[in-house]
Design an enzyme around this catalytic site. Structure first.
Site, PDB file in Angstrom:
ATOM      1  N   LYS A  45     141.254 -37.642  83.268  1.00 16.63           N
ATOM      2  CA  LYS A  45     142.517 -36.975  83.574  1.00 16.63           C
ATOM      3  C   LYS A  45     143.585 -37.294  82.522  1.00 16.63           C
ATOM      4  CE  LYS A  45     141.636 -36.680  88.592  1.00 16.63           C
ATOM      5  NZ  LYS A  45     142.171 -36.962  89.949  1.00 16.63           N
ATOM      6  N   TYR A 100     140.828 -27.004  92.254  1.00 16.90           N
ATOM      7  CA  TYR A 100     141.305 -27.748  93.427  1.00 16.90           C
ATOM      8  C   TYR A 100     141.587 -26.836  94.617  1.00 16.90           C
ATOM      9  CZ  TYR A 100     141.659 -32.213  90.911  1.00 16.90           C
ATOM     10  OH  TYR A 100     141.378 -33.381  90.233  1.00 16.90           O
ATOM     11  N   PHE A 147     149.964 -33.114  98.694  1.00 17.68           N
ATOM     12  CA  PHE A 147     149.968 -33.607  97.310  1.00 17.68           C
ATOM     13  C   PHE A 147     149.552 -32.544  96.293  1.00 17.68           C
ATOM     14  CE2 PHE A 147     145.824 -34.842  99.174  1.00 17.68           C
ATOM     15  CZ  PHE A 147     144.933 -34.244  98.284  1.00 17.68           C
ATOM     16  N   ARG A 154     130.263 -41.208  91.266  1.00 10.84           N
ATOM     17  CA  ARG A 154     131.298 -41.431  92.298  1.00 10.84           C
ATOM     18  C   ARG A 154     131.454 -42.932  92.566  1.00 10.84           C
ATOM     19  NH1 ARG A 154     134.864 -37.510  94.170  1.00 10.84           N
ATOM     20  NH2 ARG A 154     134.823 -38.469  96.222  1.00 10.84           N
ATOM     21  N   THR A 195     139.570 -43.249  95.852  1.00 11.50           N
ATOM     22  CA  THR A 195     140.557 -42.317  95.287  1.00 11.50           C
ATOM     23  C   THR A 195     141.815 -43.002  94.770  1.00 11.50           C
ATOM     24  OG1 THR A 195     139.759 -40.577  96.768  1.00 11.50           O
ATOM     25  CG2 THR A 195     141.944 -40.269  95.827  1.00 11.50           C
ATOM     26  N   ARG A 206     138.502 -46.729  88.567  1.00  8.84           N
ATOM     27  CA  ARG A 206     139.857 -46.679  89.154  1.00  8.84           C
ATOM     28  C   ARG A 206     140.340 -48.075  89.538  1.00  8.84           C
ATOM     29  NH1 ARG A 206     138.481 -41.429  92.926  1.00  8.84           N
ATOM     30  NH2 ARG A 206     139.264 -39.780  91.548  1.00  8.84           N
ATOM     31  N   ASN A 260     145.005 -41.246  88.888  1.00 13.99           N
ATOM     32  CA  ASN A 260     143.815 -42.069  89.157  1.00 13.99           C
ATOM     33  C   ASN A 260     142.677 -41.839  88.162  1.00 13.99           C
ATOM     34  OD1 ASN A 260     143.052 -39.592  90.028  1.00 13.99           O
ATOM     35  ND2 ASN A 260     142.434 -40.219  92.075  1.00 13.99           N
ATOM     36  N   HIS A 263     138.091 -37.605  87.571  1.00 15.47           N
ATOM     37  CA  HIS A 263     137.517 -36.759  88.625  1.00 15.47           C
ATOM     38  C   HIS A 263     136.002 -36.759  88.475  1.00 15.47           C
ATOM     39  CE1 HIS A 263     136.599 -33.219  91.100  1.00 15.47           C
ATOM     40  NE2 HIS A 263     135.762 -32.899  90.128  1.00 15.47           N
ATOM     41  N   GLU A 280     131.778 -26.585  89.698  1.00  8.72           N
ATOM     42  CA  GLU A 280     132.749 -27.126  88.744  1.00  8.72           C
ATOM     43  C   GLU A 280     132.224 -27.062  87.306  1.00  8.72           C
ATOM     44  OE1 GLU A 280     133.604 -30.985  90.393  1.00  8.72           O
ATOM     45  OE2 GLU A 280     134.701 -30.134  92.095  1.00  8.72           O
TER      46      GLU A 280
END
Ligand code: IDP
Ligand code: MG
Length: 156
Positions: free
Chosen positions: A9, A49, A57, A85, A91, A102, A112, A115, A126
């Site tokens: 990100k 998203y 948010f 993951r 998260t 993270r 964070n 993704h 995706e």
């Protein structure tokens, strides 16, 4: 074999953490089969998203994800979706365990860093919206024979 979509990100790019995060995936034995720096448009953020569109948010999330370039990656391996993951951690940076990306690199609950697709359907969807045909390259890896044990016939 699975391929999952990873996004480093804007905070990861701006903080100069991409190399260290990419290294973790390489060291784990996952294969990077697609990677590019890109600016996410409003439309692309909204498509990506869409399931979060009603969340409080969401406007901040879209602003964040379109604020500065990201690095998108296609990451491949047996069970790659779950492995990635788990490597990402929870998260919120404030809650993510040490040892996770993270957990080790951030404290924020919205910035964070990363993704990762949360299941096979999400991964297929995706990857399809972030990579054009030919941008994900499934190439033979020289180290493959030492990353998976194929002595029993199928790699494990
Ligand atoms: P995930 O990225 O761990 O799968 P999701 O619940 O799918 O988490 O949320 C997508 C993204 O939305 C998160 O990675 C984070 O950037 C942002 N987000 C989720 N919950 C919050 C929140 O409560 N405040 C601010 N941003 C949030
Ligand atoms: Mg999610």
């Amino acid at each position: 074999m699975e391929t999952t979509l990873i996004i480093l990100k804007p905070d990861a790019v701006q903080r100069g953490l991409c190399g260290r995060i990419i290294t973790r995936f390489e060291e784990k034995g996952l294969q990077i089969v697609g990677m590019k720096l890109m600016q996410i448009s409003q439309d692309l953020a909204a498509t990506h998203y869409k399931d979060h569109a009603s969340k409080p948010f969401y406007p901040g999330l879209v602003r964040f994800m379109t604020s500065s370039p990201v690095v998108v990656m296609a990451v491949r391996g047996i069970g790659a979706i779950t492995i990635c993951r788990n490597m990402m951690g929870a998260t919120f940076g404030s809650k993510a365990n040490p040892g996770t990306i993270r957990g080790d690199f951030g404290v924020s609950n919205s910035f964070n860093l990363i993704h990762g697709s949360d299941g096979p359907e999400a991964a297929a969807r995706e990857l399809g919206i972030f990579f054009k045909a030919g941008e994900v390259i499934e190439f033979p890896r020289a180290s493959e024979a030492w990353i998976y044990d194929a002595s029993g016939g199928k790699p494990e």
